[in-house]
Write a protein that holds these residues in place. Sequence first.
Motif, PDB file in Angstrom:
ATOM      1  N   PRO A  38       0.786  -1.240   0.000  1.00  0.00           N
ATOM      2  CA  PRO A  38       0.000   0.000   0.000  1.00  0.00           C
ATOM      3  C   PRO A  38       0.818   1.290   0.000  1.00  0.00           C
ATOM      4  O   PRO A  38       0.327   2.312  -0.466  1.00  0.00           O
ATOM      5  N   VAL A  39       2.054   1.252   0.527  1.00  0.00           N
ATOM      6  CA  VAL A  39       2.831   2.501   0.595  1.00  0.00           C
ATOM      7  C   VAL A  39       3.992   2.506  -0.405  1.00  0.00           C
ATOM      8  O   VAL A  39       4.985   3.215  -0.217  1.00  0.00           O
ATOM      9  N   ILE A  40       3.853   1.772  -1.479  1.00  0.00           N
ATOM     10  CA  ILE A  40       4.985   1.614  -2.402  1.00  0.00           C
ATOM     11  C   ILE A  40       5.446   2.945  -2.985  1.00  0.00           C
ATOM     12  O   ILE A  40       6.658   3.179  -3.123  1.00  0.00           O
ATOM     13  N   MET A  41       4.525   3.847  -3.301  1.00  0.00           N
ATOM     14  CA  MET A  41       4.958   5.118  -3.898  1.00  0.00           C
ATOM     15  C   MET A  41       5.775   5.938  -2.901  1.00  0.00           C
ATOM     16  O   MET A  41       6.764   6.566  -3.253  1.00  0.00           O
ATOM     17  N   HIS A  42       5.351   5.918  -1.633  1.00  0.00           N
ATOM     18  CA  HIS A  42       6.106   6.620  -0.592  1.00  0.00           C
ATOM     19  C   HIS A  42       7.493   5.998  -0.435  1.00  0.00           C
ATOM     20  O   HIS A  42       8.500   6.708  -0.313  1.00  0.00           O
ATOM     21  N   GLN A  43       7.546   4.675  -0.441  1.00  0.00           N
ATOM     22  CA  GLN A  43       8.838   3.980  -0.279  1.00  0.00           C
ATOM     23  C   GLN A  43       9.795   4.344  -1.413  1.00  0.00           C
ATOM     24  O   GLN A  43      10.984   4.575  -1.189  1.00  0.00           O
ATOM     25  N   LEU A  44       9.258   4.398  -2.649  1.00  0.00           N
ATOM     26  CA  LEU A  44      10.102   4.740  -3.799  1.00  0.00           C
ATOM     27  C   LEU A  44      10.545   6.201  -3.736  1.00  0.00           C
ATOM     28  O   LEU A  44      11.698   6.528  -4.026  1.00  0.00           O
ATOM     29  N   THR A  45       9.640   7.077  -3.341  1.00  0.00           N
ATOM     30  CA  THR A  45       9.955   8.497  -3.272  1.00  0.00           C
ATOM     31  C   THR A  45      11.123   8.745  -2.317  1.00  0.00           C
ATOM     32  O   THR A  45      12.009   9.541  -2.587  1.00  0.00           O
ATOM     33  N   ARG A  46      11.101   8.015  -1.198  1.00  0.00           N
ATOM     34  CA  ARG A  46      12.167   8.187  -0.189  1.00  0.00           C
ATOM     35  C   ARG A  46      13.550   7.849  -0.734  1.00  0.00           C
ATOM     36  O   ARG A  46      14.549   8.396  -0.283  1.00  0.00           O
ATOM     37  N   THR A  47      13.615   6.903  -1.691  1.00  0.00           N
ATOM     38  CA  THR A  47      14.933   6.486  -2.190  1.00  0.00           C
ATOM     39  C   THR A  47      15.454   7.397  -3.290  1.00  0.00           C
ATOM     40  O   THR A  47      16.633   7.354  -3.621  1.00  0.00           O
ATOM     41  N   GLY A  48      14.562   8.190  -3.896  1.00  0.00           N
ATOM     42  CA  GLY A  48      14.968   9.017  -5.023  1.00  0.00           C
ATOM     43  C   GLY A  48      15.021   8.241  -6.333  1.00  0.00           C
ATOM     44  O   GLY A  48      15.406   8.791  -7.368  1.00  0.00           O
ATOM     45  N   ILE A  49      14.626   6.967  -6.321  1.00  0.00           N
ATOM     46  CA  ILE A  49      14.616   6.172  -7.562  1.00  0.00           C
ATOM     47  C   ILE A  49      13.408   6.606  -8.394  1.00  0.00           C
ATOM     48  O   ILE A  49      12.288   6.719  -7.885  1.00  0.00           O
ATOM     49  N   GLN A  50      13.664   6.883  -9.666  1.00  0.00           N
ATOM     50  CA  GLN A  50      12.584   7.341 -10.540  1.00  0.00           C
ATOM     51  C   GLN A  50      11.703   6.169 -10.954  1.00  0.00           C
ATOM     52  O   GLN A  50      12.196   5.142 -11.428  1.00  0.00           O
ATOM     53  N   VAL A  51      10.412   6.358 -10.802  1.00  0.00           N
ATOM     54  CA  VAL A  51       9.481   5.273 -11.120  1.00  0.00           C
ATOM     55  C   VAL A  51       9.581   4.873 -12.601  1.00  0.00           C
ATOM     56  O   VAL A  51       9.443   3.706 -12.962  1.00  0.00           O
ATOM     57  N   MET A  52       9.891   5.849 -13.463  1.00  0.00           N
ATOM     58  CA  MET A  52       9.998   5.569 -14.902  1.00  0.00           C
ATOM     59  C   MET A  52      11.189   4.668 -15.224  1.00  0.00           C
ATOM     60  O   MET A  52      11.265   4.093 -16.302  1.00  0.00           O
ATOM     61  N   ASP A  53      12.134   4.579 -14.286  1.00  0.00           N
ATOM     62  CA  ASP A  53      13.323   3.749 -14.530  1.00  0.00           C
ATOM     63  C   ASP A  53      13.102   2.286 -14.151  1.00  0.00           C
ATOM     64  O   ASP A  53      14.016   1.478 -14.234  1.00  0.00           O
ATOM     65  N   ILE A  54      11.912   1.974 -13.687  1.00  0.00           N
ATOM     66  CA  ILE A  54      11.625   0.591 -13.274  1.00  0.00           C
ATOM     67  C   ILE A  54      10.837  -0.108 -14.379  1.00  0.00           C
ATOM     68  O   ILE A  54       9.707   0.263 -14.682  1.00  0.00           O
ATOM     69  N   GLU A  55      11.464  -1.118 -14.955  1.00  0.00           N
ATOM     70  CA  GLU A  55      10.867  -1.773 -16.127  1.00  0.00           C
ATOM     71  C   GLU A  55      10.204  -3.103 -15.779  1.00  0.00           C
ATOM     72  O   GLU A  55       9.396  -3.622 -16.535  1.00  0.00           O
ATOM     73  N   HIS A  56      10.591  -3.671 -14.615  1.00  0.00           N
ATOM     74  CA  HIS A  56      10.121  -5.006 -14.252  1.00  0.00           C
ATOM     75  C   HIS A  56       9.547  -4.998 -12.837  1.00  0.00           C
ATOM     76  O   HIS A  56      10.098  -4.347 -11.946  1.00  0.00           O
ATOM     77  N   VAL A  57       8.471  -5.781 -12.651  1.00  0.00           N
ATOM     78  CA  VAL A  57       7.851  -5.904 -11.333  1.00  0.00           C
ATOM     79  C   VAL A  57       7.583  -7.388 -11.068  1.00  0.00           C
ATOM     80  O   VAL A  57       7.090  -8.096 -11.950  1.00  0.00           O
ATOM     81  N   PHE A  58       7.933  -7.834  -9.861  1.00  0.00           N
ATOM     82  CA  PHE A  58       7.574  -9.191  -9.439  1.00  0.00           C
ATOM     83  C   PHE A  58       6.705  -9.080  -8.196  1.00  0.00           C
ATOM     84  O   PHE A  58       7.025  -8.315  -7.276  1.00  0.00           O
ATOM     85  N   ILE A  59       5.614  -9.850  -8.165  1.00  0.00           N
ATOM     86  CA  ILE A  59       4.747  -9.848  -6.988  1.00  0.00           C
ATOM     87  C   ILE A  59       4.533 -11.300  -6.553  1.00  0.00           C
ATOM     88  O   ILE A  59       4.093 -12.135  -7.340  1.00  0.00           O
ATOM     89  N   SER A  60       4.888 -11.597  -5.292  1.00  0.00           N
ATOM     90  CA  SER A  60       4.893 -12.996  -4.823  1.00  0.00           C
ATOM     91  C   SER A  60       3.492 -13.555  -4.684  1.00  0.00           C
ATOM     92  O   SER A  60       3.255 -14.727  -4.954  1.00  0.00           O
ATOM     93  N   HIS A  61       2.564 -12.731  -4.230  1.00  0.00           N
ATOM     94  CA  HIS A  61       1.172 -13.169  -4.073  1.00  0.00           C
ATOM     95  C   HIS A  61       0.305 -11.936  -3.840  1.00  0.00           C
ATOM     96  O   HIS A  61       0.817 -10.824  -3.677  1.00  0.00           O
ATOM     97  N   ALA A  62      -1.012 -12.160  -3.839  1.00  0.00           N
ATOM     98  CA  ALA A  62      -1.928 -11.020  -3.933  1.00  0.00           C
ATOM     99  C   ALA A  62      -2.377 -10.462  -2.589  1.00  0.00           C
ATOM    100  O   ALA A  62      -3.258  -9.596  -2.554  1.00  0.00           O
ATOM    101  N   HIS A  63      -1.816 -10.923  -1.477  1.00  0.00           N
ATOM    102  CA  HIS A  63      -2.228 -10.337  -0.193  1.00  0.00           C
ATOM    103  C   HIS A  63      -1.947  -8.827  -0.175  1.00  0.00           C
ATOM    104  O   HIS A  63      -0.991  -8.354  -0.789  1.00  0.00           O
ATOM    105  N   GLY A  64      -2.787  -8.109   0.587  1.00  0.00           N
ATOM    106  CA  GLY A  64      -2.760  -6.653   0.549  1.00  0.00           C
ATOM    107  C   GLY A  64      -1.407  -6.030   0.822  1.00  0.00           C
ATOM    108  O   GLY A  64      -1.029  -5.043   0.184  1.00  0.00           O
ATOM    109  N   ASP A  65      -0.655  -6.598   1.778  1.00  0.00           N
ATOM    110  CA  ASP A  65       0.638  -5.975   2.120  1.00  0.00           C
ATOM    111  C   ASP A  65       1.657  -6.134   0.992  1.00  0.00           C
ATOM    112  O   ASP A  65       2.708  -5.490   1.011  1.00  0.00           O
TER     113      ASP A  65
END
Length: 268
Positions: A38-65
């Motif tokens: 749920p707080v992924i955008m905040h977590q990314l913002t804190r690191t200074g990593i640009q969201v546009m630079d992320i080309e791949h996403v892995f998600i282990s399962h669909a639970h909310g956290d």
Amino acid sequence: MTNVYFLGTGGAFSAGHRSNLALLIESGEFRMLVETGPVIMHQLTRTGIQVMDIEHVFISHAHGDHALGFPMFALNRLGIDASAPAFHVYASAGAIASLKALWEIAYTGFDIQRLNIHWHPLPDQESRQTRLTARIILQTAPVPHPPNTPTLGARWDFEDGPSIAFITDTYPNDTTVTLAQGCDLLIHEASFSATLQPGYDANVHFHSTAQQAGEIARQAGAKRLALVHLGPMIGRHPDVLIEEARAGTDLEVFVLDDGGLLQIKKSG
Ligand SMILES: [Zn+2]
């Protein structure tokens, strides 16, 4: 050198010290986000990593956290007119259906079929090797996460670089040992602590203790272990968790704070 950013190191009950589990694996131009809680955008913002630079996403399962922030990540990643370059999502077919449903709820009327997302459904009953780039292979395998939640463990093998395994929301099992065999870094959940919560049966809650994570790392011959998905009662005691996982051996164990970075080389 491969970088692993520990964007969040907590579990589902994350109020306070640690936010929900999320990682960013980076090697040269390659960046893969692991989990979109749920707080992924905040977590990314804190690191200074640009969201546009992320080309791949892995998600282990669909639970909310692990998944609830997906619509916000997708929205930001695709840009204001959805014109940004495509990104790739790797998850079980069931988890992908959940991610699409989350989008439909969050942005009714914006047809997800028209968004620039490449979906890569992975089997939830068998292991699978998927080539991500010319020099990176993703291996996935189902790990038990009752009641009935298809959950994938993952391993990245970098050509001429390290191998990294990632196991969360499960208890000790043979698939994990196989997947993590000889890896340079095993990132394993420790929702509970055998030291701080004696008598607590992690198996009953479908999760692991730091002690069990340490045993798994030794069985697999993993070179290093990082503990994540830390429960709220134990996350403030990294030294205890490290001791517990090492169990008197010389296993190198890390418990990072949110935002921490590990740089991993292939072990000689
Ligand atoms: Zn979880």
